[in-house]
Design a protein around this motif. Structure first.
Motif, short mmCIF file in Angstrom:
data_model
loop_
_atom_site.label_atom_id
_atom_site.label_comp_id
_atom_site.label_asym_id
_atom_site.label_seq_id
_atom_site.Cartn_x
_atom_site.Cartn_y
_atom_site.Cartn_z
N HIS A 88 0.78 -1.24 0.00
CA HIS A 88 0.00 0.00 0.00
C HIS A 88 0.82 1.29 0.00
O HIS A 88 1.87 1.38 0.60
CB HIS A 88 -0.93 0.04 1.21
CG HIS A 88 -2.15 -0.81 1.06
ND1 HIS A 88 -2.92 -1.19 2.13
CD2 HIS A 88 -2.74 -1.34 -0.04
CE1 HIS A 88 -3.93 -1.94 1.70
NE2 HIS A 88 -3.83 -2.05 0.39
N LYS A 89 0.22 2.28 -0.66
CA LYS A 89 0.71 3.66 -0.60
C LYS A 89 -0.22 4.41 0.33
O LYS A 89 -1.43 4.42 0.13
CB LYS A 89 0.68 4.25 -2.01
CG LYS A 89 1.19 5.64 -2.12
CD LYS A 89 1.40 6.06 -3.57
CE LYS A 89 0.09 6.11 -4.32
NZ LYS A 89 0.27 6.59 -5.71
N ARG A 109 4.11 0.01 1.79
CA ARG A 109 5.21 0.18 0.82
C ARG A 109 5.80 1.58 0.94
O ARG A 109 7.01 1.75 1.00
CB ARG A 109 4.69 -0.05 -0.59
CG ARG A 109 5.73 0.18 -1.69
CD ARG A 109 5.27 -0.39 -3.02
NE ARG A 109 3.97 0.14 -3.44
CZ ARG A 109 3.80 1.29 -4.12
NH1 ARG A 109 4.83 2.03 -4.46
NH2 ARG A 109 2.59 1.68 -4.46
N HIS A 110 4.92 2.58 0.95
CA HIS A 110 5.41 3.95 1.09
C HIS A 110 4.41 4.80 1.85
O HIS A 110 3.21 4.62 1.71
CB HIS A 110 5.69 4.58 -0.28
CG HIS A 110 6.62 5.75 -0.18
ND1 HIS A 110 7.99 5.64 -0.32
CD2 HIS A 110 6.38 7.06 0.10
CE1 HIS A 110 8.55 6.82 -0.14
NE2 HIS A 110 7.59 7.71 0.12
N TYR A 112 3.43 8.83 2.63
CA TYR A 112 3.57 10.28 2.47
C TYR A 112 2.91 10.90 3.67
O TYR A 112 1.75 10.61 3.96
CB TYR A 112 2.88 10.75 1.18
CG TYR A 112 3.54 10.20 -0.05
CD1 TYR A 112 4.64 10.84 -0.61
CD2 TYR A 112 3.08 9.03 -0.65
CE1 TYR A 112 5.28 10.33 -1.72
CE2 TYR A 112 3.71 8.50 -1.77
CZ TYR A 112 4.81 9.17 -2.30
OH TYR A 112 5.44 8.65 -3.40
N ASN A 135 11.25 4.67 3.60
CA ASN A 135 10.03 4.66 2.78
C ASN A 135 8.98 5.66 3.27
O ASN A 135 7.78 5.44 3.12
CB ASN A 135 9.44 3.25 2.70
CG ASN A 135 9.02 2.71 4.06
OD1 ASN A 135 9.58 3.09 5.08
ND2 ASN A 135 8.04 1.82 4.07
N PHE A 150 0.78 12.72 -5.56
CA PHE A 150 1.22 11.33 -5.35
C PHE A 150 0.04 10.35 -5.27
O PHE A 150 0.23 9.16 -5.09
CB PHE A 150 2.09 11.22 -4.10
CG PHE A 150 3.38 11.98 -4.18
CD1 PHE A 150 4.31 11.70 -5.18
CD2 PHE A 150 3.68 12.99 -3.27
CE1 PHE A 150 5.51 12.41 -5.27
CE2 PHE A 150 4.88 13.70 -3.34
CZ PHE A 150 5.79 13.42 -4.35
N TYR A 153 -4.39 7.24 -3.15
CA TYR A 153 -3.79 6.50 -2.04
C TYR A 153 -4.66 5.31 -1.66
O TYR A 153 -5.88 5.42 -1.61
CB TYR A 153 -3.62 7.42 -0.83
CG TYR A 153 -2.77 8.64 -1.15
CD1 TYR A 153 -1.37 8.58 -1.10
CD2 TYR A 153 -3.36 9.84 -1.53
CE1 TYR A 153 -0.60 9.69 -1.43
CE2 TYR A 153 -2.59 10.95 -1.86
CZ TYR A 153 -1.21 10.86 -1.80
OH TYR A 153 -0.45 11.96 -2.14
#
Ligand code: SAH
Length: 232
Positions: A88-89, A109-110, A112, A135, A150, A153
């Protein structure tokens, strides 16, 4: 040279394991990935130096700029509810100390993470880098508008209280995505889960909670009164 450094680390390790057992497991946090993340991230690195001995207490603590680091149970509950998978982001609104972002970084996974106060963002970034969490991207801005560049999400988490769910966050949520956000008044909110199914948004209310306000275009206006240090 004494052994005070490693003794202190041992004390923190023991306190962290006790926190996982007594404040998380025994109170119903069952997600093993969340429990493992909270068993490894050193919460003492995210509180003010003078509060390190309180880092594993069952409570929110003040951080700089009249903001707060949430109670461990609330971090565990929100992380569990968010149901983060390793591909997942994730977008977090309200970096604060960076503790919740560190937990999410272990699960996703990352990550923000967006903070409106540049000084907090900078300090959080340093802490996350020192812990080798590569990450996570720390961003400065008004998170009530999300961060479209980005998106979309898979998961969005807001760790500040909003009067209503900001439309921008719904727009930036991927299909089958989940959003966890405290919604309500300044004094009290309901932790709310929003699940997206194509163009439908299904809201599930959870427990009552108290967070500092989300201040921004699609949230609360800035008031000038900054007496939020006792809140989560
Ligand atoms: N998750 C943090 C705690 C967050 S406290 C932790 O683990 O420590 C809430 C944070 O949201 C505060 O730092 C506050 O400055 C920030 N905030 C408030 N309104 C915001 C907005 N519109 N956009 C981004 N951050 C905001």
């Amino acid at each position: 040279m004494g052994h005070s450094g490693s003794d202190a680390n041992e004390q923190f390790d023991l306190a962290r394991q006790a926190m996982v057992q007594q404040q998380l497991r025994q109170k119903g946090i069952r997600d093993e990935r969340v429990l493992a993340a909270m068993a490894t991230v050193p919460r003492e690195a995210f509180v003010r130096p003078q509060d390190k001995s309180l880092a594993y207490d069952d409570r929110a603590l003040p951080i700089e700029w009249c903001q707060t680091i949430s109670q461990p149970y609330i971090v565990g509950l929100m992380s569990q509810w968010l149901d983060v998978h390793e591909q997942h982001k994730v977008l977090e609104i309200g970096t604060g100390s960076g503790y919740q972002a560190a937990i999410l970084a272990k699960l996703a996974r990352h990550v923000y993470t967006l903070e409106r106060l540049a000084a907090l963002s900078r300090d959080a970034r340093t802490r996350l880098m020192d812990l080798g969490l590569t990450n996570v991207t720390c961003l400065v801005g008004d998170g009530s508008r999300g961060f479209p560049s980005f998106g979309p999400y898979d998961r969005i988490i807001t760790t500040a209280a909003a009067p209503t769910v900001p439309a921008a966050l719904l727009e930036q949520l991927a299909d089958a995505g989940k959003l966890v956000i405290p919604v309500g008044s300044h004094e009290e909110q309901v932790l709310t889960l929003v699940e997206r199914q194509a163009s439908r948004f299904i809201e599930t209310p959870g427990i009552a909670c108290r967070f500092v306000p989300l201040i921004g275009e699609q949230a609360w206006p800035e008031t000038g009164s900054a007496s939020d240090s006792t809140k989560r």
